[in-house]
Design a protein around this motif. Structure first.
Motif, PDB file in Angstrom:
ATOM      1  N   GLY A   1     -11.692   0.388 -11.590  1.00  0.00           N
ATOM      2  CA  GLY A   1     -10.944  -0.194 -10.485  1.00  0.00           C
ATOM      3  C   GLY A   1     -10.053  -1.345 -10.932  1.00  0.00           C
ATOM      4  O   GLY A   1      -8.878  -1.446 -10.540  1.00  0.00           O
ATOM      5  N   SER A   2     -10.599  -2.212 -11.761  1.00  0.00           N
ATOM      6  CA  SER A   2      -9.800  -3.338 -12.244  1.00  0.00           C
ATOM      7  C   SER A   2      -8.653  -2.855 -13.120  1.00  0.00           C
ATOM      8  O   SER A   2      -7.541  -3.387 -13.061  1.00  0.00           O
ATOM      9  CB  SER A   2     -10.693  -4.292 -13.044  1.00  0.00           C
ATOM     10  OG  SER A   2     -11.763  -4.749 -12.242  1.00  0.00           O
TER      11      SER A   2
ATOM     12  N   ILE B   1      -8.403   2.276  -2.843  1.00  0.00           N
ATOM     13  CA  ILE B   1      -9.730   1.761  -2.467  1.00  0.00           C
ATOM     14  C   ILE B   1     -10.364   0.980  -3.610  1.00  0.00           C
ATOM     15  O   ILE B   1     -10.758  -0.176  -3.440  1.00  0.00           O
ATOM     16  CB  ILE B   1     -10.637   2.927  -2.026  1.00  0.00           C
ATOM     17  CG1 ILE B   1     -10.132   3.468  -0.691  1.00  0.00           C
ATOM     18  CG2 ILE B   1     -12.086   2.465  -1.906  1.00  0.00           C
ATOM     19  CD1 ILE B   1     -10.886   4.663  -0.185  1.00  0.00           C
ATOM     20  N   HIS B   2     -10.428   1.607  -4.768  1.00  0.00           N
ATOM     21  CA  HIS B   2     -11.122   0.940  -5.875  1.00  0.00           C
ATOM     22  C   HIS B   2     -10.197   0.040  -6.678  1.00  0.00           C
ATOM     23  O   HIS B   2     -10.658  -0.882  -7.332  1.00  0.00           O
ATOM     24  CB  HIS B   2     -11.760   1.988  -6.787  1.00  0.00           C
ATOM     25  CG  HIS B   2     -12.826   2.779  -6.115  1.00  0.00           C
ATOM     26  ND1 HIS B   2     -14.036   2.245  -5.741  1.00  0.00           N
ATOM     27  CD2 HIS B   2     -12.847   4.070  -5.694  1.00  0.00           C
ATOM     28  CE1 HIS B   2     -14.776   3.165  -5.150  1.00  0.00           C
ATOM     29  NE2 HIS B   2     -14.064   4.281  -5.092  1.00  0.00           N
TER      30      HIS B   2
ATOM     31  N   ARG C   1       0.821  -1.210   0.000  1.00  0.00           N
ATOM     32  CA  ARG C   1       0.000   0.000   0.000  1.00  0.00           C
ATOM     33  C   ARG C   1       0.855   1.259   0.000  1.00  0.00           C
ATOM     34  O   ARG C   1       0.456   2.280  -0.562  1.00  0.00           O
ATOM     35  CB  ARG C   1      -0.980  -0.011   1.167  1.00  0.00           C
ATOM     36  CG  ARG C   1      -0.377   0.048   2.541  1.00  0.00           C
ATOM     37  CD  ARG C   1      -1.505   0.196   3.574  1.00  0.00           C
ATOM     38  NE  ARG C   1      -1.014   0.346   4.919  1.00  0.00           N
ATOM     39  CZ  ARG C   1      -0.801  -0.662   5.751  1.00  0.00           C
ATOM     40  NH1 ARG C   1      -1.033  -1.907   5.369  1.00  0.00           N
ATOM     41  NH2 ARG C   1      -0.362  -0.439   6.973  1.00  0.00           N
TER      42      ARG C   1
ATOM     43  N   ALA D   1      -5.884  -1.526 -10.865  1.00  0.00           N
ATOM     44  CA  ALA D   1      -5.112  -2.605 -10.247  1.00  0.00           C
ATOM     45  C   ALA D   1      -4.153  -3.228 -11.254  1.00  0.00           C
ATOM     46  O   ALA D   1      -2.966  -3.450 -10.948  1.00  0.00           O
ATOM     47  CB  ALA D   1      -6.072  -3.655  -9.687  1.00  0.00           C
TER      48      ALA D   1
ATOM     49  N   PHE E   1      -7.226  -1.556  -5.311  1.00  0.00           N
ATOM     50  CA  PHE E   1      -6.687  -2.668  -4.525  1.00  0.00           C
ATOM     51  C   PHE E   1      -7.571  -3.050  -3.352  1.00  0.00           C
ATOM     52  O   PHE E   1      -7.224  -3.964  -2.597  1.00  0.00           O
ATOM     53  CB  PHE E   1      -5.282  -2.314  -4.034  1.00  0.00           C
ATOM     54  CG  PHE E   1      -4.294  -2.192  -5.162  1.00  0.00           C
ATOM     55  CD1 PHE E   1      -3.701  -3.328  -5.700  1.00  0.00           C
ATOM     56  CD2 PHE E   1      -3.990  -0.970  -5.708  1.00  0.00           C
ATOM     57  CE1 PHE E   1      -2.810  -3.232  -6.760  1.00  0.00           C
ATOM     58  CE2 PHE E   1      -3.105  -0.863  -6.759  1.00  0.00           C
ATOM     59  CZ  PHE E   1      -2.514  -1.996  -7.295  1.00  0.00           C
ATOM     60  N   GLY E   2      -8.655  -2.384  -3.163  1.00  0.00           N
ATOM     61  CA  GLY E   2      -9.627  -2.823  -2.173  1.00  0.00           C
ATOM     62  C   GLY E   2      -9.239  -2.607  -0.735  1.00  0.00           C
ATOM     63  O   GLY E   2      -9.721  -3.313   0.159  1.00  0.00           O
ATOM     64  N   TYR E   3      -8.389  -1.650  -0.452  1.00  0.00           N
ATOM     65  CA  TYR E   3      -8.038  -1.387   0.944  1.00  0.00           C
ATOM     66  C   TYR E   3      -9.227  -0.725   1.640  1.00  0.00           C
ATOM     67  O   TYR E   3      -9.963   0.062   1.027  1.00  0.00           O
ATOM     68  CB  TYR E   3      -6.828  -0.463   1.036  1.00  0.00           C
ATOM     69  CG  TYR E   3      -5.538  -1.136   0.644  1.00  0.00           C
ATOM     70  CD1 TYR E   3      -4.910  -2.023   1.517  1.00  0.00           C
ATOM     71  CD2 TYR E   3      -4.938  -0.879  -0.577  1.00  0.00           C
ATOM     72  CE1 TYR E   3      -3.729  -2.645   1.157  1.00  0.00           C
ATOM     73  CE2 TYR E   3      -3.765  -1.484  -0.941  1.00  0.00           C
ATOM     74  CZ  TYR E   3      -3.162  -2.375  -0.066  1.00  0.00           C
ATOM     75  OH  TYR E   3      -2.004  -2.991  -0.417  1.00  0.00           O
ATOM     76  N   PRO E   4      -9.389  -0.990   2.911  1.00  0.00           N
ATOM     77  CA  PRO E   4     -10.469  -0.322   3.656  1.00  0.00           C
ATOM     78  C   PRO E   4     -10.201   1.187   3.768  1.00  0.00           C
ATOM     79  O   PRO E   4      -9.048   1.616   3.773  1.00  0.00           O
ATOM     80  CB  PRO E   4     -10.436  -0.981   5.033  1.00  0.00           C
ATOM     81  CG  PRO E   4      -9.580  -2.179   4.885  1.00  0.00           C
ATOM     82  CD  PRO E   4      -8.674  -1.962   3.735  1.00  0.00           C
ATOM     83  N   GLU E   5     -11.278   1.919   3.860  1.00  0.00           N
ATOM     84  CA  GLU E   5     -11.135   3.372   3.966  1.00  0.00           C
ATOM     85  C   GLU E   5     -10.315   3.771   5.189  1.00  0.00           C
ATOM     86  O   GLU E   5      -9.549   4.726   5.151  1.00  0.00           O
ATOM     87  CB  GLU E   5     -12.524   4.021   4.043  1.00  0.00           C
ATOM     88  CG  GLU E   5     -13.284   3.958   2.740  1.00  0.00           C
ATOM     89  CD  GLU E   5     -14.701   4.464   2.905  1.00  0.00           C
ATOM     90  OE1 GLU E   5     -15.084   4.781   4.054  1.00  0.00           O
ATOM     91  OE2 GLU E   5     -15.436   4.525   1.901  1.00  0.00           O
TER      92      GLU E   5
END
Lengths: 180, 288
Positions: B5-6, A138-139, A45, B9, A141-145
Motif C-alpha cells: 500500500g505504501s 483503498i490500500h 481520486r 501511494a 490512498f486510504g479511501y473508504p470502500e
C-alpha cells in the motif's frame, strides 16, 4: 451602418460556450470558485483511479478530458448526486480513443521513489483494471470502500473483493511478507 | 521494503500528473478557440452518409439473399405441377447488381468524405493553436486510435469482396442455366425439324448415342411442355435438372431431365419418363 461581418439570414445562430458571452468578464467568479473546490475534492481520486485503470499516461490525459468536460457542462455536473462517478464514466469513454501503450506503468528513477520496489510497475500491470483501481484507492490512498464503490460504479463488496485479491497478488509478486 | 500500500501511494504520487482548476480553465479556453475555427458541420454529415450507405447495402444484400432463398425453396405439395418459365424468373433479378453497386458507391463516398473532413478539421486545429499552447502540448501524448477507421474500411472491403464473389458465382450459374436452356431448345428444334446437323451441333464431338427408343413420339409434346417447366441447377459441377409434366398421347406424364455441360456444349443429356423408354446420350468421357 453596415455590420463588419455580414451574416447570412440562413446562418445558424452562433454557439455560446461557457465564459464566452462577454469574454472573461462575464465568467461567474463564484462558479469558478465552486468548480475549483470541486476539482480539489474530486481530482485526486479521479486521477488515481483512471491512472490505475488505464496507465499513468492515458490516465492523465483522460482525467484532464473528463474535468474539461465537467467545466463545460458544469450546470449539469454540479447538480449530480455522484459527479465523481459520472466523470469516471466520462474518462472511461475518453480512454477508448487511445491505443494502449506497451507499458501502462513506467518504471520511475530510484531517487524519486526510493521506497518503491522496481518490480511494482510490472506487478501492477499483471492485475486486472478493477483490481488495480480498488487496491490503489483503498490500500494506497486510504479511501473508504463506499467512495470507491460510488466512483467505480460497483458494489461495496465487489470493491472489497477486488482490493483484497489485488493486494494479495501484489504481495505475492513483490514477495512482501504480511504479518498476521 | 514498505508494504504494498505504501509503495502504491509513493509510486502514484510520483508518477501521476496532478491537474488543478486553472489547467481545466486553460484547456477550456483552447477548446473554445478550436470550436470557433472549426469547419462548420454539414447538415448531412459524412459519417451519417457512411452509416446509411452501409446499412442500405446490408439491408439490400440481406433482402436479395432472403428472396433468393425463398425463390429456390422446393415445392412441397405438388412437385409435378407446371412452373413459371425460367426466362421470366431470371429476368426479375436484373436490378440487384446495380443497386448493390450503388450502395457501395454511397458507402465509399461517405467514407472518403468522412476522412477528408477529419483531415481538414485537424489542419484548422493545428493552425489555431498558438505557439505557446503548442509548446504546452509538445509533451508526447498517446497516439489516437485508428482502429475504428481500419475496422470500417475492413468491413467495407470484406463486404465488397463477398458481394463481388457472390455476384460472379450467381452470374456464372445464371449463364450456365441459360446456356443449358438454349441447348435444350436447339436440341428439340433439331428433332422437330428432323435436322440431324442441328441435333449434332448441340453435343460435343465425342458424344455417342447409347439408346434411343420411342423418343420421337413424344418430342412434340415434350417441346411444348419443357418451355413452361422449371429448369434449376441441382449441383455445382455443371449438371442441371428440370422437371416437366406433359401430355403424351393422351396420358399425363412426368419426368426428369439432366444436362451435364462440357464447356459450352452438352456432354450428357439424360431423361427418364413414366411412359417413354429412357433416352440417354453420353459423351465418351463421361460414360466409361
Amino acid at each position: 451602418m453596415e455590420s463588419p461581418m455580414p451574416v447570412s439570414p440562413k446562418s445558424p445562430p452562433p454557439m455560446v460556450y461557457r465564459g464566452e458571452v462577454a469574454g472573461e468578464d462575464m465568467a461567474d467568479a463564484a462558479e469558478r470558485r465552486e468548480f475549483t473546490r470541486f476539482v480539489k475534492e474530486t481530482e485526486p481520486r479521479l486521477s488515481h483511479a483512471l491512472a490505475a485503470a488505464y496507465g499513468i499516461e492515458i490516465g492523465a490525459e483522460v482525467t484532464a478530458d473528463a474535468l474539461a468536460w465537467a467545466w463545460e457542462h458544469w450546470d449539469r455536473v454540479r447538480g449530480m448526486g455522484n459527479p465523481g462517478g459520472y466523470l469516471y464514466r466520462v474518462g472511461q469513454s475518453k480512454a477508448r480513443r487511445y491505443l494502449r501503450p506497451r507499458k501502462l506503468f513506467p518504471a520511475l528513477p530510484r531517487q524519486e521513489t526510493p521506497g518503491v520496489d522496481p518490480e511494482l510497475p510490472r506487478a501492477l500491470a499483471s492485475l486486472s483494471a478493477r483490481q488495480r483501481v480498488c487496491v490503489v484507492l483503498i490500500h494506497g490512498f486510504g479511501y473508504p470502500e463506499r467512495e470507491v464503490a460510488d466512483l467505480v460504479g460497483i458494489s461495496r463488496w465487489s470493491v472489497r473483493t477486488h482490493a483484497e485479491r489485488g493486494l494479495a497478488r501484489l504481495n505475492q509478486l513483490l514477495e512482501v511478507t504480511v504479518d498476521a | 521494503m514498505p508494504d504494498a500500500g505504501s509503495q502504491l501511494a509513493e509510486y502514484f504520487e510520483a508518477a501521476t500528473e496532478r491537474i488543478d482548476a486553472d489547467d481545466v480553465f486553460a484547456a477550456a479556453a483552447v477548446q473554445r478557440q478550436l470550436r470557433e475555427h472549426r469547419a462548420p458541420q454539414r447538415r448531412v454529415r459524412p459519417a451519417w452518409a457512411l452509416a446509411a450507405g452501409f446499412l442500405g447495402v446490408v439491408v439490400l444484400v440481406g433482402g436479395v439473399m432472403l428472396s433468393t432463398w425463398l425463390a429456390q425453396r422446393p415445392d412441397s405439395v405438388e412437385p409435378a405441377t407446371f412452373s413459371a418459365p425460367v426466362s421470366e424468373a431470371s429476368g426479375s433479378w436484373d436490378w440487384w447488381p446495380l443497386a448493390v453497386v450503388g450502395g457501395l458507391v454511397i458507402a465509399g463516398t461517405g467514407f472518403v468524405l468522412f476522412l477528408r473532413r477529419r483531415r481538414a478539421t485537424k489542419e484548422v486545429e493545428m493552425k489555431t493553436i498558438d505557439e505557446k499552447q503548442q509548446e504546452a502540448h509538445e509533451a508526447p501524448t498517446p497516439r489516437r486510435s485508428r482502429r475504428p477507421r481500419f475496422i470500417g474500411l475492413a468491413i467495407l472491403v470484406v463486404l465488397a469482396g463477398a458481394i463481388a464473389t457472390w455476384a460472379v458465382i450467381e452470374a456464372n450459374q445464371r449463364s450456365d442455366i441459360e446456356l443449358a436452356t438454349q441447348l435444350v431448345d436447339e436440341w428439340i428444334a433439331g428433332w422437330n425439324a428432323a435436322d440431324p446437323e442441328a441435333v449434332a451441333a448441340v453435343f460435343a464431338e465425342d458424344v455417342r448415342q447409347e439408346e434411343l427408343a420411342n423418343a420421337q413420339a413424344g418430342v412434340t409434346n415434350v417441346s411444348n411442355t419443357l418451355r413452361t417447366s422449371e429448369l434449376r441447377a441441382t449441383d455445382t459441377d455443371g449438371t442441371f435438372r428440370w422437371t416437366a409434366q406433359f401430355d403424351l398421347r393422351g396420358y399425363a406424364q412426368t419426368g426428369e431431365w439432366e444436362i451435364e455441360l462440357d464447356g459450352d456444349l452438352a456432354a450428357r443429356i439424360e431423361g427418364e419418363w413414366s411412359a417413354v423408354d429412357d433416352v440417354r446420350l453420353y459423351s465418351d468421357d463421361s460414360e466409361s
